[in-house]
Design a protein around this motif. Structure first.
Motif, PDB file in Angstrom:
ATOM      1  N   UNK A 132       0.844  -1.200   0.000  1.00 32.36           N
ATOM      2  CA  UNK A 132       0.000   0.000   0.000  1.00 32.36           C
ATOM      3  C   UNK A 132       0.879   1.250   0.000  1.00 32.36           C
ATOM      4  N   UNK A 133       1.877   1.269   0.869  1.00 33.84           N
ATOM      5  CA  UNK A 133       2.785   2.414   0.939  1.00 33.84           C
ATOM      6  C   UNK A 133       3.557   2.580  -0.364  1.00 33.84           C
ATOM      7  N   UNK A 134       4.064   1.488  -0.898  1.00 31.80           N
ATOM      8  CA  UNK A 134       4.854   1.557  -2.122  1.00 31.80           C
ATOM      9  C   UNK A 134       4.027   2.121  -3.271  1.00 31.80           C
ATOM     10  N   UNK A 135       2.792   1.725  -3.349  1.00 31.70           N
ATOM     11  CA  UNK A 135       1.914   2.244  -4.418  1.00 31.70           C
ATOM     12  C   UNK A 135       1.756   3.758  -4.275  1.00 31.70           C
ATOM     13  N   UNK A 136       1.546   4.238  -3.053  1.00 33.01           N
ATOM     14  CA  UNK A 136       1.421   5.684  -2.821  1.00 33.01           C
ATOM     15  C   UNK A 136       2.706   6.415  -3.201  1.00 33.01           C
ATOM     16  N   UNK A 137       3.830   5.830  -2.849  1.00 39.69           N
ATOM     17  CA  UNK A 137       5.122   6.467  -3.114  1.00 39.69           C
ATOM     18  C   UNK A 137       5.429   6.468  -4.611  1.00 39.69           C
ATOM     19  N   UNK A 138       5.101   5.394  -5.303  1.00 38.43           N
ATOM     20  CA  UNK A 138       5.312   5.340  -6.749  1.00 38.43           C
ATOM     21  C   UNK A 138       4.461   6.411  -7.427  1.00 38.43           C
ATOM     22  N   UNK A 139       3.228   6.566  -6.970  1.00 43.16           N
ATOM     23  CA  UNK A 139       2.354   7.600  -7.520  1.00 43.16           C
ATOM     24  C   UNK A 139       2.953   8.992  -7.287  1.00 43.16           C
TER      25      UNK A 139
END
Length: 173
Positions: free
Chosen positions: A131-138
């Motif tokens: 979940x965090x990685x997806x936010x950071x990639x965005x």
């Protein structure tokens, strides 16, 4: 990598001689990142000690003091992850995130988030990590920080390769 490290070492001597502590802190942080990319965290000891010395030299509530402390914490987190100490890395990343929030540093927020995702994954908290990685990639996409994603090393690249972004064609690419 060897020529980059040679250049950074030469520049570090120049920054020390001129008293450019901010530039020196950035330089040492980059040396640590490159050395860890080579796979041996033991090689980072003198750079880590140099960052610690800079942190101790600067005190008070100034932006320079906060920046040097945050760079030392970022490097400490990277070293902790290399040593397989993700819990200690999370503590160091709290310092980086405080600095990034206080001074609106998007790149630092992204770097911290990437490393936090790796640490969470290493602690067995894969769902939270994803979940965090997806936010950071965005966020990194919005800020144009593609290179930042690639520079954090193989453990992050593995997480990125397994990240499910099929519902968002831009992120998936």
């Amino acid at each position: 990598t060897t020529s980059a490290l040679t250049y950074l070492t030469k520049m570090a001597m120049e920054f020390r001689a001129r008293g450019f502590d901010r530039a020196l802190a950035h330089n040492l942080t980059e040396q640590i990142r490159l050395l860890l990319g080579n796979g041996d965290w033991r090689q980072c000891e003198s750079q880590r000690a140099g960052l610690d010395a800079l942190t101790h030299r600067h005190s008070g509530d100034t932006p320079l003091t906060h920046e040097i402390s945050a760079l030392a914490a970022l490097s400490r987190a990277r070293i902790c992850l290399a040593r397989q100490e993700p819990d200690r890395a999370l503590v160091a990343l709290d310092i980086v995130e405080q600095f990034a929030s206080r001074y609106c540093r998007g790149k630092w927020r992204v770097q911290s988030g990437l490393l936090r995702a790796v640490a969470l994954n290493d602690l067995g908290r894969q769902t939270e990590s994803s979940v965090l990685l997806r936010e950071v990639v965005d966020e990194s996409y919005r800020l144009g920080l593609v290179r930042t994603l690639l520079d954090e090393g193989p453990s992050l690249l593995t997480l990125l390769a397994n990240l499910d972004c099929r519902d968002d064609p831009v992120l998936d690419s």
